[in-house]
Design a protein around this motif. Structure first.
Motif, mmCIF file in Angstrom:
data_model
loop_
_atom_site.group_PDB
_atom_site.id
_atom_site.type_symbol
_atom_site.label_atom_id
_atom_site.label_comp_id
_atom_site.label_asym_id
_atom_site.label_seq_id
_atom_site.Cartn_x
_atom_site.Cartn_y
_atom_site.Cartn_z
ATOM 1 N N UNK A 172 -0.580 2.303 -9.513
ATOM 2 C CA UNK A 172 -1.431 1.142 -9.827
ATOM 3 C C UNK A 172 -0.815 0.296 -10.938
ATOM 4 N N UNK A 173 -0.274 0.953 -11.956
ATOM 5 C CA UNK A 173 0.270 0.249 -13.112
ATOM 6 C C UNK A 173 1.502 -0.577 -12.757
ATOM 7 N N UNK A 174 2.174 -0.242 -11.658
ATOM 8 C CA UNK A 174 3.361 -0.996 -11.257
ATOM 9 C C UNK A 174 3.039 -2.076 -10.222
ATOM 10 N N UNK A 175 1.742 -2.311 -9.994
ATOM 11 C CA UNK A 175 1.353 -3.368 -9.064
ATOM 12 C C UNK A 175 1.234 -2.928 -7.624
ATOM 13 N N UNK A 176 1.290 -1.625 -7.397
ATOM 14 C CA UNK A 176 1.137 -1.079 -6.048
ATOM 15 C C UNK A 176 -0.349 -0.908 -5.746
ATOM 16 N N UNK A 177 -0.716 -1.083 -4.497
ATOM 17 C CA UNK A 177 -2.098 -0.864 -4.072
ATOM 18 C C UNK A 177 -2.216 0.599 -3.659
ATOM 19 N N UNK A 178 -2.480 1.456 -4.637
ATOM 20 C CA UNK A 178 -2.473 2.900 -4.424
ATOM 21 C C UNK A 178 -3.635 3.322 -3.527
ATOM 22 N N UNK A 179 -3.340 4.227 -2.610
ATOM 23 C CA UNK A 179 -4.333 4.736 -1.665
ATOM 24 C C UNK A 179 -4.366 6.254 -1.767
ATOM 25 N N UNK A 204 0.844 -1.182 0.000
ATOM 26 C CA UNK A 204 0.000 0.000 0.000
ATOM 27 C C UNK A 204 0.887 1.242 0.000
ATOM 28 N N UNK A 205 0.531 2.222 -0.826
ATOM 29 C CA UNK A 205 1.332 3.446 -0.906
ATOM 30 C C UNK A 205 0.497 4.573 -1.482
ATOM 31 N N UNK A 206 0.974 5.780 -1.262
ATOM 32 C CA UNK A 206 0.367 6.949 -1.886
ATOM 33 C C UNK A 206 1.456 7.775 -2.556
ATOM 34 N N UNK A 207 1.035 8.740 -3.329
ATOM 35 C CA UNK A 207 1.940 9.677 -3.994
ATOM 36 C C UNK A 207 1.115 10.891 -4.378
ATOM 37 N N UNK A 241 0.260 7.136 4.264
ATOM 38 C CA UNK A 241 -0.094 5.719 4.305
ATOM 39 C C UNK A 241 0.998 4.971 5.061
ATOM 40 N N UNK A 242 0.589 4.247 6.106
ATOM 41 C CA UNK A 242 1.514 3.444 6.900
ATOM 42 C C UNK A 242 1.341 1.983 6.508
ATOM 43 N N UNK A 243 2.347 1.424 5.851
ATOM 44 C CA UNK A 243 2.320 0.021 5.449
ATOM 45 C C UNK A 243 3.424 -0.753 6.177
ATOM 46 N N UNK A 244 3.538 -0.481 7.463
ATOM 47 C CA UNK A 244 4.525 -1.186 8.270
ATOM 48 C C UNK A 244 5.914 -0.582 8.144
ATOM 49 N N UNK A 245 6.802 -1.306 7.491
ATOM 50 C CA UNK A 245 8.164 -0.795 7.338
ATOM 51 C C UNK A 245 8.318 0.104 6.110
ATOM 52 N N UNK A 246 7.191 0.496 5.520
ATOM 53 C CA UNK A 246 7.187 1.479 4.440
ATOM 54 C C UNK A 246 6.059 2.474 4.693
#
Length: 220
Positions: free
Chosen positions: A150-157, A138-141, A162-167
């Motif tokens: 989304x196109x790179x396989x990321x679950x865009x939010x 999960x990530x944002x930009x 966005x807190x996805x643990x160690x990212x």
């Protein structure tokens, strides 16, 4: 704890300076429990941003094995329309050039290190995504780059942070303030983060998104 903020050619200065100032102020408030440095993949050097030739100095090479935080900024350059031909000063080109350096390998090593939390501001998550390091995460930009995530396989939010643990990722350029304040709260505690908020007369915006809790009902 040590925070390394990455510089690369064409970086966005605000993506760097906002987290640097917040984290540095947090280090002072925490009595030196945190240190902050500007780094590059190549080591100590003057690194030119994408904004009017402004340069900042990296004082060390990025060390992906050093426990703490690694913060990746986005790029500053021409946005233009999606159908325009890319130019040398366009943001996609500037971000893409990072893939020809040692940065992707160093970031992969940092992502693989359990003692390191990688964070990004604005297009910084696109650097990681284009390097194949965020698939399924999960990530944002910046809102203009969510489709590319989304196109790179990321679950865009579509969220400010966005807190996805160690990212942990931040959205648009000024979200570097919110991201860094959240990292202070997460790593050093809410009192330290609140002290920095008061110092800078700035309150974090939005709810930090996590993959937790029930899904909203209906059309949300």
């Amino acid at each position: 704890m040590h925070a390394q903020i990455v510089l690369f050619d064409g970086f966005d200065p605000l993506d760097v300076i906002a987290p640097y100032e917040v984290l540095h102020a947090g280090a002072v408030a925490a009595g030196g429990a945190l240190t902050v440095a500007l780094v590059s993949a190549e080591g100590p050097r003057e690194v030119v941003s994408g904004t009017g030739g402004l340069a900042l100095r990296a004082t060390a090479a990025l060390d992906p094995s050093r426990p703490g935080l690694v913060v990746v900024p986005g790029a500053a350059g021409r946005v233009g329309d999606p159908e325009d031909e890319p130019t040398d000063d366009s943001i996609p080109v500037l971000l893409g050039r990072t893939l020809t350096t040692d940065l992707p390998g160093l970031l992969k090593a940092a992502m693989d290190e359990p003692a390191v939390t990688v964070a990004s501001v604005c297009g910084g998550s696109l650097v990681l995504a284009m390097a194949g390091l965020l698939e399924g995460r999960h990530a944002t930009t910046h809102h203009l780059g969510l489709d590319l995530l989304d196109a790179t396989g990321v679950r865009a939010v579509h969220a400010r942070v966005v807190d996805d643990g160690d990212f942990v990722s931040g959205a648009g350029v000024t979200s570097g303030l919110d991201l860094a304040l959240y990292l202070l709260e997460r790593e050093l505690g809410p009192r330290i983060a609140h002290a920095v908020e008061e110092l800078f007369a700035y309150e974090r915006r939005g709810t930090v998104w996590r993959d937790a809790g029930p899904q909203p009902a209906g059309a949300w």
